[in-house]
Each structure stands twice: as C-alpha cells, then as structure tokens.
Design an enzyme around this catalytic site. Structure first.
Site, mmCIF file in Angstrom:
data_model
loop_
_atom_site.group_PDB
_atom_site.id
_atom_site.type_symbol
_atom_site.label_atom_id
_atom_site.label_comp_id
_atom_site.label_asym_id
_atom_site.label_seq_id
_atom_site.Cartn_x
_atom_site.Cartn_y
_atom_site.Cartn_z
ATOM 1 N N GLY A 199 -71.958 130.652 -30.030
ATOM 2 C CA GLY A 199 -71.086 131.615 -30.679
ATOM 3 C C GLY A 199 -71.566 132.100 -32.030
ATOM 4 O O GLY A 199 -70.833 132.787 -32.750
ATOM 5 N N GLU B 106 -67.164 121.832 -28.180
ATOM 6 C CA GLU B 106 -65.864 122.056 -28.823
ATOM 7 C C GLU B 106 -64.885 120.944 -28.481
ATOM 8 O O GLU B 106 -64.047 120.568 -29.305
ATOM 9 C CB GLU B 106 -65.326 123.423 -28.414
ATOM 10 C CG GLU B 106 -66.140 124.557 -29.008
ATOM 11 C CD GLU B 106 -66.073 125.858 -28.242
ATOM 12 O OE1 GLU B 106 -66.796 126.797 -28.624
ATOM 13 O OE2 GLU B 106 -65.299 125.936 -27.249
ATOM 14 N N HIS C 256 -67.869 119.782 -23.342
ATOM 15 C CA HIS C 256 -68.311 120.889 -24.187
ATOM 16 C C HIS C 256 -68.261 120.474 -25.653
ATOM 17 O O HIS C 256 -67.412 119.680 -26.062
ATOM 18 C CB HIS C 256 -67.427 122.115 -23.948
ATOM 19 C CG HIS C 256 -67.967 123.370 -24.533
ATOM 20 N ND1 HIS C 256 -67.831 123.688 -25.868
ATOM 21 C CD2 HIS C 256 -68.663 124.394 -23.967
ATOM 22 C CE1 HIS C 256 -68.409 124.856 -26.096
ATOM 23 N NE2 HIS C 256 -68.917 125.303 -24.969
ATOM 24 N N SER D 60 -75.286 131.483 -27.062
ATOM 25 C CA SER D 60 -75.540 132.899 -27.377
ATOM 26 C C SER D 60 -76.492 133.553 -26.372
ATOM 27 O O SER D 60 -77.381 134.321 -26.759
ATOM 28 C CB SER D 60 -76.067 133.046 -28.810
ATOM 29 O OG SER D 60 -75.096 132.607 -29.753
ATOM 30 N N GLU E 273 -76.584 122.785 -24.515
ATOM 31 C CA GLU E 273 -76.141 123.792 -25.467
ATOM 32 C C GLU E 273 -76.376 123.301 -26.893
ATOM 33 O O GLU E 273 -75.621 122.454 -27.389
ATOM 34 C CB GLU E 273 -74.641 124.061 -25.292
ATOM 35 C CG GLU E 273 -74.260 124.644 -23.946
ATOM 36 C CD GLU E 273 -72.819 125.126 -23.980
ATOM 37 O OE1 GLU E 273 -72.614 126.337 -23.767
ATOM 38 O OE2 GLU E 273 -71.912 124.320 -24.215
ATOM 39 N N GLY F 81 -70.757 132.141 -22.912
ATOM 40 C CA GLY F 81 -69.471 132.251 -23.577
ATOM 41 C C GLY F 81 -69.070 133.691 -23.791
ATOM 42 O O GLY F 81 -68.647 134.386 -22.875
ATOM 43 N N GLY F 82 -69.212 134.179 -25.034
ATOM 44 C CA GLY F 82 -68.718 135.501 -25.398
ATOM 45 C C GLY F 82 -69.227 136.632 -24.525
ATOM 46 O O GLY F 82 -68.488 137.573 -24.215
ATOM 47 N N ASN G 179 -67.876 130.763 -19.271
ATOM 48 C CA ASN G 179 -66.863 129.941 -19.941
ATOM 49 C C ASN G 179 -66.069 130.844 -20.873
ATOM 50 O O ASN G 179 -66.526 131.201 -21.952
ATOM 51 C CB ASN G 179 -67.530 128.809 -20.731
ATOM 52 C CG ASN G 179 -66.517 127.977 -21.494
ATOM 53 O OD1 ASN G 179 -65.323 128.001 -21.201
ATOM 54 N ND2 ASN G 179 -66.987 127.231 -22.475
ATOM 55 N N TRP G 180 -64.845 131.195 -20.437
ATOM 56 C CA TRP G 180 -64.038 132.136 -21.226
ATOM 57 C C TRP G 180 -63.364 131.473 -22.421
ATOM 58 O O TRP G 180 -62.783 132.158 -23.254
ATOM 59 C CB TRP G 180 -62.970 132.764 -20.329
ATOM 60 C CG TRP G 180 -63.508 133.738 -19.336
ATOM 61 C CD1 TRP G 180 -64.803 134.143 -19.186
ATOM 62 C CD2 TRP G 180 -62.754 134.436 -18.347
ATOM 63 N NE1 TRP G 180 -64.914 135.051 -18.170
ATOM 64 C CE2 TRP G 180 -63.670 135.245 -17.628
ATOM 65 C CE3 TRP G 180 -61.419 134.448 -17.977
ATOM 66 C CZ2 TRP G 180 -63.259 136.061 -16.574
ATOM 67 C CZ3 TRP G 180 -61.016 135.260 -16.931
ATOM 68 C CH2 TRP G 180 -61.932 136.066 -16.238
ATOM 69 N N LYS G 181 -63.370 130.141 -22.466
ATOM 70 C CA LYS G 181 -62.702 129.421 -23.551
ATOM 71 C C LYS G 181 -61.233 129.862 -23.601
ATOM 72 O O LYS G 181 -60.622 130.078 -22.570
ATOM 73 C CB LYS G 181 -63.450 129.616 -24.867
ATOM 74 C CG LYS G 181 -64.945 129.266 -24.719
ATOM 75 C CD LYS G 181 -65.687 129.268 -26.025
ATOM 76 C CE LYS G 181 -67.154 128.928 -25.784
ATOM 77 N NZ LYS G 181 -67.906 128.804 -27.048
#
Length: 255
Positions: A176, A100, A98, A216, A170, A237-238, A10-12
């Site tokens: 993150g 967010e 998600h 994470s 999650e 994610g990151g 998930n690159w957001k």
C-alpha cells in the site's frame, strides 16, 4: 516444475454488497467465455461474500476467498467466523497471517498456524502471508524473520496440506505504499522462501508449492515480477479494486 500462477484480489475493508455487485458484474462481462492459464481468486469482506458468490459462483475461472477465519470451531468468540461457516459460501481459499492481521490485531505465528490447520481441516486452501518490515530488512534480519514465520506457520502440516496452501510473500514496507520490491529482490526472497520449504518438507514439495508476491503490484510492474522463476502469481490489494486494473495485472502477468 511448472506451477499454475494464482492471482488473488484482497479487497481488505472495501466494497460492501452493492459495490461488490457492480464489480462482479463488470468483471463477469470481461471474462465470460474466456479461459485463463492461471487461477483467479477474489477476497471480498465477509458481508460481501454472498453477493460475490451469487454473481461469480458459477464462473469456472474465478474462485472466492475469505480474508480471515477463526482458529476456533464455534463458541463464545464474538465477532469471529469459523472455517466451517465459510464453507457454506462456496469459499475455496482463505487469507491467513496478513501483515495487517499481525501488526494491527496482534496475531502471532502460533495463532496463524492454528488458523491454517483449522482451514485445512475443512478443506479450505490457505493463502499464508509472510513478510518483513523495512527495519527488519535493513537490519539484516530478513532471513531470520522469514525462517521463523515459515517454520512456525507451516508446523504440523502434512505434505497434502502443504500443497493445498499458497504462500504469499509480502514485504511489509511495500504494501500500500506504492514502493515495490525490485524483480531481483522479489526473486531472491522467493527463492529463499522455497529453500525454507525444502528444509521442512523436502525438495519435491518445495518445487510444487506456489509462492505469490504481494506489495504494490500494478499493471505496470506485473510482467517483470511474474517473469521471475520462483514467483507464481500475485496477492493484489489496491490495484484489484477496479475490474480492468485487476484484469490488466492478470493479462500482463500470466504466461
């Protein structure tokens, strides 16, 4: 029950078309002529889907996802993108619910359920995100929160639709932040989520559905997390923004 793990990037709101081209070409050079015992999914921003499909569309081991879709088919919804539109990009999955989207954009369980059902109408596979905040966990409300999210989010789905859905657990406090749930915490919660699916759809369906962990996930903790019996891959994610890091997680986490 043997479930095929699924690792989704998930690159957001990262990587426009030019950066996506660089990433996709690099990843392609690393995975060509290889087979993987798992599903690999990449979810770029909407504007980068065309470039990702152009480079990775014919790679059998990789499929694409969108990061969101509308609960509406068409009409006066400025800025929205329908599930049917996504089908034209050779999209197979769509991330829905998600944390967010829930916390920043105010998406409710009802809206998320509508999006899941709309995705299934056009045969997209939802990656349905659930999870509790740190306050909810420390306040002893984890099970209540997850029970509501699962029961409301999956309401009205057929067994076929359920089995074409991936649940991504999650913990919001681990997204993150660099903080990761311990393998024991993650396994216990995944087992609880599977029990909720069993209550709603039966034990057989619960044994078949894939439940990812997100929060994470890194190359350094992937193997321990993915060794848990109820964890079927990761939503990353990151650490998915760099091709080798993403591939390292897959190689360490896949059986």
């Amino acid at each position: 029950m043997i479930r095929k793990p699924i690792f989704a990037a998930n690159w957001k709101m990262n990587k426009g078309p030019s950066e996506t081209e660089d990433f996709a070409k690099s990843l392609l050079s690393k995975v060509q002529n290889r087979t993987f015992p798992c599903d690999i999914v990449i979810a770029p921003p909407f504007v980068s889907l065309t470039k990702a499909a152009e480079i990775l569309g014919n790679v059998s081991s990789i499929t694409l996802a969108a990061q969101n879709c509308s609960q509406f088919d068409s009409g006066a919804y400025t800025g929205e993108i329908s599930a049917m539109m996504l089908k034209e990009f050779f999209i197979h999955y769509v991330i829905i619910g998600h944390s967010e989207r829930r916390s920043i954009f105010g998406e409710t369980d009802e809206v998320i359920n509508a999006k899941i059902r709309k995705a299934r109408e056009v045969n997209l596979k939802p990656i349905f995100c659930i999870g509790e905040t740190l306050e909810e966990r420390e306040g002893g409300r984890l099970e209540k929160v997850l029970r509501t999210q699962v029961s409301e989010g999956l309401k009205g789905l057929s067994e076929r639709d359920l089995l074409d859905t991936v649940i991504a657990y999650e913990p919001v406090w681990a997204i993150g932040t660099g903080v990761t749930a311990t393998a024991e915490q993650a396994q216990d919660t995944h087992a609880f989520v599977r029990s909720l699916v069993a209550e709603q759809f039966g034990a057989d369906s619960a044994a078949k559905i894939r439940i990812q962990y997100g929060g994470s996930v890194k190359p350094g903790n992937a193997a321990e997390l993915m060794a848990c019996p109820d964890i079927d891959g990761a939503l990353i994610g990151g650490a998915s923004l760099e091709p080798q890091s993403f591939l390292d997680i897959i190689e360490k986490g896949a059986p």
